[in-house]
Design a protein around this motif. Structure first.
Motif, PDB file in Angstrom:
ATOM      1  N   PHE A  38       0.086  -0.940   0.228  1.00  0.00           N
ATOM      2  CA  PHE A  38       0.061   0.080   0.178  1.00  0.00           C
ATOM      3  C   PHE A  38       0.784   1.063   0.105  1.00  0.00           C
ATOM      4  CE2 PHE A  38       0.774  -1.287   4.396  1.00  0.00           C
ATOM      5  CZ  PHE A  38       1.152   0.521   5.023  1.00  0.00           C
ATOM      6  N   PRO A  39       0.329   2.023  -0.599  1.00  0.00           N
ATOM      7  CA  PRO A  39       1.569   3.357  -0.595  1.00  0.00           C
ATOM      8  C   PRO A  39       1.699   4.005   0.715  1.00  0.00           C
ATOM      9  CG  PRO A  39      -1.074   3.575  -1.629  1.00  0.00           C
ATOM     10  CD  PRO A  39      -1.413   2.564  -1.193  1.00  0.00           C
ATOM     11  N   GLY A  40       2.989   4.791   0.958  1.00  0.00           N
ATOM     12  CA  GLY A  40       3.687   5.212   1.601  1.00  0.00           C
ATOM     13  C   GLY A  40       3.827   4.674   3.262  1.00  0.00           C
ATOM     14  N   VAL A  41       4.129   3.279   2.680  1.00  0.00           N
ATOM     15  CA  VAL A  41       4.897   2.180   3.469  1.00  0.00           C
ATOM     16  C   VAL A  41       6.544   2.782   3.283  1.00  0.00           C
ATOM     17  CG1 VAL A  41       5.883   1.180   1.569  1.00  0.00           C
ATOM     18  CG2 VAL A  41       4.862   0.204   4.350  1.00  0.00           C
ATOM     19  N   THR A  42       7.216   3.324   2.637  1.00  0.00           N
ATOM     20  CA  THR A  42       8.313   3.687   2.891  1.00  0.00           C
ATOM     21  C   THR A  42       8.288   5.352   3.056  1.00  0.00           C
ATOM     22  OG1 THR A  42       9.065   2.314   1.423  1.00  0.00           O
ATOM     23  CG2 THR A  42      10.576   3.856   1.579  1.00  0.00           C
ATOM     24  N   VAL A  43       8.797   5.804   4.283  1.00  0.00           N
ATOM     25  CA  VAL A  43       8.618   6.931   4.703  1.00  0.00           C
ATOM     26  C   VAL A  43      10.099   7.181   5.012  1.00  0.00           C
ATOM     27  CG1 VAL A  43       6.420   6.761   5.397  1.00  0.00           C
ATOM     28  CG2 VAL A  43       8.599   5.938   7.441  1.00  0.00           C
ATOM     29  N   TYR A  70       7.115  17.187  -7.871  1.00  0.00           N
ATOM     30  CA  TYR A  70       7.122  18.232  -7.910  1.00  0.00           C
ATOM     31  C   TYR A  70       6.638  17.522  -6.317  1.00  0.00           C
ATOM     32  CZ  TYR A  70       7.643  21.150 -11.716  1.00  0.00           C
ATOM     33  OH  TYR A  70       7.777  21.821 -12.635  1.00  0.00           O
ATOM     34  N   PRO A  71       7.601  18.059  -5.078  1.00  0.00           N
ATOM     35  CA  PRO A  71       6.732  17.162  -3.370  1.00  0.00           C
ATOM     36  C   PRO A  71       5.521  17.723  -3.307  1.00  0.00           C
ATOM     37  CG  PRO A  71       8.648  18.302  -3.552  1.00  0.00           C
ATOM     38  CD  PRO A  71       8.671  18.685  -5.144  1.00  0.00           C
ATOM     39  N   LYS A  72       5.113  16.731  -2.636  1.00  0.00           N
ATOM     40  CA  LYS A  72       3.490  17.591  -1.745  1.00  0.00           C
ATOM     41  C   LYS A  72       3.887  17.096  -0.651  1.00  0.00           C
ATOM     42  CE  LYS A  72       0.892  17.665  -5.732  1.00  0.00           C
ATOM     43  NZ  LYS A  72       1.818  16.955  -6.556  1.00  0.00           N
ATOM     44  N   SER A  73       4.587  16.369   0.380  1.00  0.00           N
ATOM     45  CA  SER A  73       4.890  15.679   1.175  1.00  0.00           C
ATOM     46  C   SER A  73       6.258  15.601   2.057  1.00  0.00           C
ATOM     47  CB  SER A  73       3.882  14.280   1.730  1.00  0.00           C
ATOM     48  OG  SER A  73       4.793  13.189   0.586  1.00  0.00           O
ATOM     49  N   ALA A  74       5.956  15.278   2.945  1.00  0.00           N
ATOM     50  CA  ALA A  74       7.680  15.513   4.159  1.00  0.00           C
ATOM     51  C   ALA A  74       8.408  14.185   3.564  1.00  0.00           C
ATOM     52  CB  ALA A  74       7.385  14.859   5.583  1.00  0.00           C
ATOM     53  N   ALA A 410       4.802   7.865   9.486  1.00  0.00           N
ATOM     54  CA  ALA A 410       4.101   7.283   8.451  1.00  0.00           C
ATOM     55  C   ALA A 410       3.158   8.487   8.147  1.00  0.00           C
ATOM     56  CB  ALA A 410       3.502   6.086   8.599  1.00  0.00           C
ATOM     57  N   THR A 411       3.309   8.959   8.955  1.00  0.00           N
ATOM     58  CA  THR A 411       2.363  10.823   8.551  1.00  0.00           C
ATOM     59  C   THR A 411       2.802  11.737   7.576  1.00  0.00           C
ATOM     60  OG1 THR A 411       3.092  11.784  10.264  1.00  0.00           O
ATOM     61  CG2 THR A 411       1.070  10.257  10.775  1.00  0.00           C
ATOM     62  N   ARG A 412       4.606  11.122   7.842  1.00  0.00           N
ATOM     63  CA  ARG A 412       4.983  12.113   6.457  1.00  0.00           C
ATOM     64  C   ARG A 412       4.374  12.275   4.926  1.00  0.00           C
ATOM     65  NH1 ARG A 412      10.744  10.430   8.032  1.00  0.00           N
ATOM     66  NH2 ARG A 412      11.033  10.566   9.900  1.00  0.00           N
ATOM     67  N   ASN A 413       3.271  11.134   4.956  1.00  0.00           N
ATOM     68  CA  ASN A 413       2.681  11.025   3.078  1.00  0.00           C
ATOM     69  C   ASN A 413       1.175  11.785   2.682  1.00  0.00           C
ATOM     70  OD1 ASN A 413       1.034   9.065   4.335  1.00  0.00           O
ATOM     71  ND2 ASN A 413       1.034   7.771   3.081  1.00  0.00           N
ATOM     72  N   ILE A 414       1.189  12.655   4.338  1.00  0.00           N
ATOM     73  CA  ILE A 414       0.725  13.831   4.141  1.00  0.00           C
ATOM     74  C   ILE A 414       0.429  15.043   4.124  1.00  0.00           C
ATOM     75  CG2 ILE A 414      -1.664  14.216   6.242  1.00  0.00           C
ATOM     76  CD1 ILE A 414      -1.683  11.784   7.445  1.00  0.00           C
TER      77      ILE A 414
END
Length: 710
Positions: A38-43, A70-74, A410-414
Motif C-alpha cells: 500500500f502507498p506510504g510504507v516507505t517513509v 514536484y514534492p507535496k509531502s514530507a 508514516a504521517t509524512r505522506n499526508i
C-alpha cells in the motif's frame, strides 16, 4: 563513473508507490525489510548493499515512493532532496521502477528523472498484470524512445535480476552514460532564470536548475546569497512557477502520448473487468464493505485469544516450573533471589505474550500484502473527513495498532499540514502491541472465559472493544482539535489501489519472527534493568523499619511455631510494604486509590512509562519479592488473583480491572512516542499537550469506570 576492480557505486531506487520498489530493494540487498502492498510504507531513506558482479559492489538507497518530481509531502521531499541537492551525496545511478500496467502515469516521473542527467535504468514491473489488461510493451522500442536502458523484472519471483545486474554493470562501465538527449527542452520554459540559477548553483542539467527556481524557498541546501539571486531573477523576468509547471507537464504528456502509440499496444477499454475490480465491487460496497471490515477485525481479535491460548499456557507453565526448580536447587542467597524473583520473573511476565504479538503482526502483514489495507483507507475516508482528516490518516492509525513510533513517522505522506499534525496527536490513542500484555492479563483476571451468544468468546469481544474504543476516541479528539489548530490548506485524497495478491507466506512468517525477536530483545533489555532495580527497591528499605519487622515476626514465630508458614508469608508481605518500593508506592497511593489501584499498581504505572509492556514485568517482580519462596512456581495470574487489600477485599475485581485497562488504553505511557512526536513536529509543545490530554483522559475514564462498577 568508470568501474574498476572491486569498485563501489551508489544507486538510488525510485518509483511510484506500489510499483514494486521495496520488493526489488529486498531482492537485491537480501535485507529482510518490511514490504507493504500500500502507498506510504516507505517513509524514510533505507540503505542496503548488493554485489552486482565479482568486481562491482553497490550501495542502494530505497527512497520514498512519489508520483512526480514536484514534492507535496514530507516523505516526497526526502526523495527530492537526494535527487536535486548538488551539495549532498548524489547517486551515481538511478534505478527507476515503473509499473507496466500503469505505464503512462509512471512515465511522467521517469521523464523527469531522465532530464536530471544522472545515469538511469528503468525496471519494468507488473508485466503479468499488464498482460491481463491486454497491454503489450515493445521493450526495445521503449528503450529507443526514452534513450535509457529498460529491463523487465519481477522482484517478487526474482525474475530478471540477473539481466538487471548486467545492465547496472554495463552502465557503471560507461557503456551507457547519462541520458544523451533531453526528454523535453527544459531551457525554453524559463531561459533567463535557468541561466541565473546555473551561475550561482552547480547543477547537472537545465531541468535541475528549473526546479531550484520553482522550490528555492524550501531548499535548505541553498544559502542566503543563492536564494537572493534567484529571487531577483524571478522578479526581473516575471517567472510564474505555476504556469511553468503546467507547461512542463503538458509537454511531457505530449511526448509520452507519442511513445505510448509507438511502443505500447493497449487493450480495448471495454475489455472485461479484472478480478481486482470484481472484488472491489464487494469489498468497497457502501454496506457490505463495512460489514466485511468489521468481520475481518473480529476474526483478528478472536484469533489473538483463541490461537495464542495454548502456547501462552505452555510458556507460563514453563517459567513457573523454572522458577520453582531454581529455588529448589540453588542455595539461598541474594544472587538466587535476584535471579528468580527479579530477572526470571520479569522476563517470564513478558515472554508469555509473544504468541499474541506474533499473531497480531501476522494479521497486519497479511492485510498489507494482499492489498486490503489500502481499501480500508477508502472505506473510512468519508468518516475521516467528518473529523477534519482524510483517508490517508487511516494508514498511520492502523499502523499504530502495532507501534505508534513508525506510525507517527508514516504521517509524512499526508500533504495537508493540519491533517498531519492532528493525525500525529491522535495516533497514540490506538492500542499498540505494548498494551496487549496488559489487556491480556487483566481480561484473564476479571473477564470470564465463556461464550457469548453461543459462538463468540467474551474475552475476545472485550479485547476488540478496547481497540475500537481507542479508534473512536481518536476520532472524537480529532474533531475537537480541528477547531484549535489554525492551519488552512486544501485537502485532497488521491490514492492508487494496488491489485489484490495472495500473501507471501514467507514474508508473513519472517515478519512474525522478526517482530517477536524485537519485542523480546527491546522489551527484554528494559525489563532486565528495571527488574534488577525493582528487586533492589523491593528487597531493601530503611534499616530501622526492616529490622523492626524481622524482630517482631521472629517473636511471633517463636510464640506460634504452628503458624510458621503463614507468619512467613505475612512477614514477606510486610517487608515489601516497608521497602523503598513500598514507601514510593504508598506515597502515590492516595492519588490512584479512587481508580481502584493499590500501591503496587502505582509503581507499575511509573516504571511502565519507559515502555508500557514493562507493567507486566514490574508486577511479576513485585509479586515474586512479596511472596513466600514456596510459591515461586505459581504463575503471575495466580499471584495477582490472590492479591487483597488490608481488609481482605480482592484487589483485582471487574471494577478495578476495567479501570486499569481504560487507564492504559488512553494514557501516554511511552517515552519513545513522545520523543518521536517532538522530532516530527520540531517542538516540545505538541508532546506536552499530548501527554497532558491523554493522562487526563486516562484518569477520568478510569475513575468513571471504577465508580460505576465497584
Amino acid at each position: 563513473m568508470q568501474a574498476t576492480k572491486n569498485a563501489s557505486i551508489n544507486i538510488a531506487l525510485v518509483g511510484n508507490p506500489n510499483s514494486g520498489k521495496s520488493s526489488l530493494f529486498n531482492a537485491l540487498t537480501g535485507l529482510n525489510q518490511k514490504v507493504g502492498n500500500f502507498p506510504g510504507v516507505t517513509v524514510d531513506k533505507k540503505t542496503g548493499s548488493a554485489n552486482i558482479s565479482a568486481n562491482l559492489h553497490a550501495n542502494i538507497i530505497d527512497l520514498p515512493g512519489t508520483y512526480s518530481l514536484y514534492p507535496k509531502s514530507a516523505d516526497e521531499f526526502v526523495t527530492y532532496d537526494v535527487l536535486v541537492n548538488p551539495n549532498g551525496e548524489q547517486p551515481d545511478m538511478i534505478l527507476i521502477i515503473a509499473d507496466a500496467a500503469n505505464l503512462k502515469r509512471n512515465l511522467l516521473f521517469c521523464s523527469q528523472i531522465i532530464d536530471l542527467k544522472i545515469p538511469v535504468i528503468i525496471g519494468l514491473t507488473m508485466m503479468d498484470i499488464a498482460r491481463k489488461k491486454g497491454v503489450e510493451i515493445d521493450e526495445a522500442g521503449l528503450e529507443r524512445e526514452l534513450g535509457v536502458p529498460v529491463v523487465i523484472i519481477n522482484p517478487r519471483k526474482n525474475k530478471g535480476l540477473a539481466e538487471l545486474k548486467k545492465t547496472i554493470e554495463l552502465l557503471a562501465r560507461e557503456k551507457h552514460a547519462a541520458p544523451p538527449r533531453d526528454f523535453i527542452d527544459s531551457r525554453t520554459l524559463a531561459p533567463e532564470v535557468i541561466q541565473v540559477v546555473k551561475q550561482f548553483v552547480t547543477t547537472r542539467s537545465d531541468y535541475a536548475a528549473l526546479h531550484m527556481a520553482v522550490n528555492y524557498q524550501e531548499l535548505q541546501f541553498l544559502n542566503g546569497g543563492q536564494k537572493l539571486a534567484i529571487t531577483n531573477a524571478i522578479q526581473e523576468y516575471h517567472f510564474n512557477k505555476t504556469k511553468v509547471q503546467a507547461e512542463e507537464i503538458m509537454q511531457r504528456y505530449a511526448r509520452i502520448k507519442h511513445i505510448m502509440k509507438t511502443a505500447v499496444v493497449e487493450a480495448d477499454p471495454l475489455q472485461k473487468q479484472l478480478q481486482t475490480e470484481k472484488l472491489d465491487n464487494l469489498l468497497l460496497h457502501r454496506f457490505w464493505g463495512y460489514a466485511i471490515l468489521m468481520g475481518v477485525m473480529f476474526i483478528m481479535f478472536q484469533s489473538i485469544f483463541w490461537l495464542a491460548s495454548f502456547p501462552m499456557d505452555w510458556i507460563e507453565a514453563a517459567f513457573g516450573a523454572l522458577s520453582g526448580k531454581l529455588t529448589d536447587i540453588l542455595p539461598e542467597s541474594q544472587l538466587t533471589d535476584i535471579l528468580v524473583k527479579g530477572i526470571i520473573a520479569g522476563l517470564g511476565g513478558i515472554a508469555v505474550f509473544v504468541p499474541q504479538i506474533m499473531i497480531l503482526f501476522g494479521f497486519i502483514t497479511i492485510l498489507e500484502d494482499t492489498g486490503y489495507m489500502a481499501r480500508i483507507s477508502f472505506l473510512t475516508d468519508r468518516l475521516m473527513r467528518q473529523v477534519g482528516l482524510n483517508g490517508k490518516s487511516v494508514m498511520p492509525l492502523i499502523s499504530g495498532v502495532a507501534c505508534a513510533v513508525p506510525a507517527i513517522m508514516a504521517t509524512r505522506n499526508i500533504e495537508n499540514r493540519k491533517e498531519r499534525l492532528i493525525t500525529i496527536m491522535i495516533t497514540p490513542l490506538m492500542s499498540c502491541s505494548a498494551r496487549l500484555p496488559i489487556y491480556t492479563i487483566m481480561i484473564a483476571l476479571v473477564i470470564p472465559n465463556k461464550p457469548f451468544l453461543g459462538i463468540l468468546n467474551l474475552q475476545g469481544l472485550v479485547m476488540m472493544g478496547l481497540y475500537l474504543l481507542g479508534f473512536v476516541m481518536a476520532l472524537v479528539i480529532a474533531a475537537i482539535m480541528k477547531f484549535f489548530i489554525a492551519i488552512k490548506e486544501k485537502s485532497y485524497f488521491i490514492m492508487e489501489l494496488p491489485v489484490y495478491r495472495a500473501p507471501r507466506w514467507k514474508n508473513v512468517g519472517t515478519t512474525m519472527v522478526q517482530k517477536a525477536k524485537i519485542f523480546i530483545t527491546d522489551a527484554g533489555k528494559v525489563i532486565m534493568v528495571i527488574s534488577v532495580i525493582l528487586w533492589f527497591l523491593a528487597s531493601y528499605g530503611p534499616t530501622e523499619k526492616m529490622h523492626a519487622v524481622d524482630k517482631r515476626y521472629e517473636q511471633l514465630t517463636t510464640a506460634n511455631p504452628a503458624q510458621k508458614d503463614e507468619l512467613q508469608r505475612e512477614k514477606e508481605s510486610e517487608k515489601l510494604a516497608n521497602s523503598y518500593a513500598g514507601i514510593l508506592g504508598h506515597a502515590i497511593e492516595p492519588a490512584i486509590r479512587p481508580l481502584g489501584f493499590d500501591w503496587k499498581i502505582g509503581i507499575a504505572l511509573i516504571t511502565s512509562f519507559a515502555a508500557r509492556e514493562v507493567f507486566v514485568g514490574t508486577m511479576a517482580t513485585l509479586y515474586s519479592v512479596g511472596e513466600n519462596p514456596e510459591d515461586n512456581d505459581a504463575t503471575l495470574r495466580q499471584k495477582m488473583s490472590g492479591a487483597t487489600w488490608r481488609d481482605g477485599r480482592p484487589v483485582y475485581t471487574l471494577a478495578s480491572g476495567l479501570s486499569l485497562m481504560l487507564f492504559y488504553a488512553f494514557a501516554m505511557q511511552c517515552m519513545s512516542t513522545l520523543a518521536i512526536v517532538k522530532r516530527e513536529t520540531k517542538s516540545w509543545k505538541y508532546p506536552v499537550i499530548q501527554f497532558l490530554y491523554m493522562t487526563t483522559l486516562a484518569y477520568g475514564f478510569s475513575l468513571l469506570a471504577f465508580q460505576l462498577f465497584k
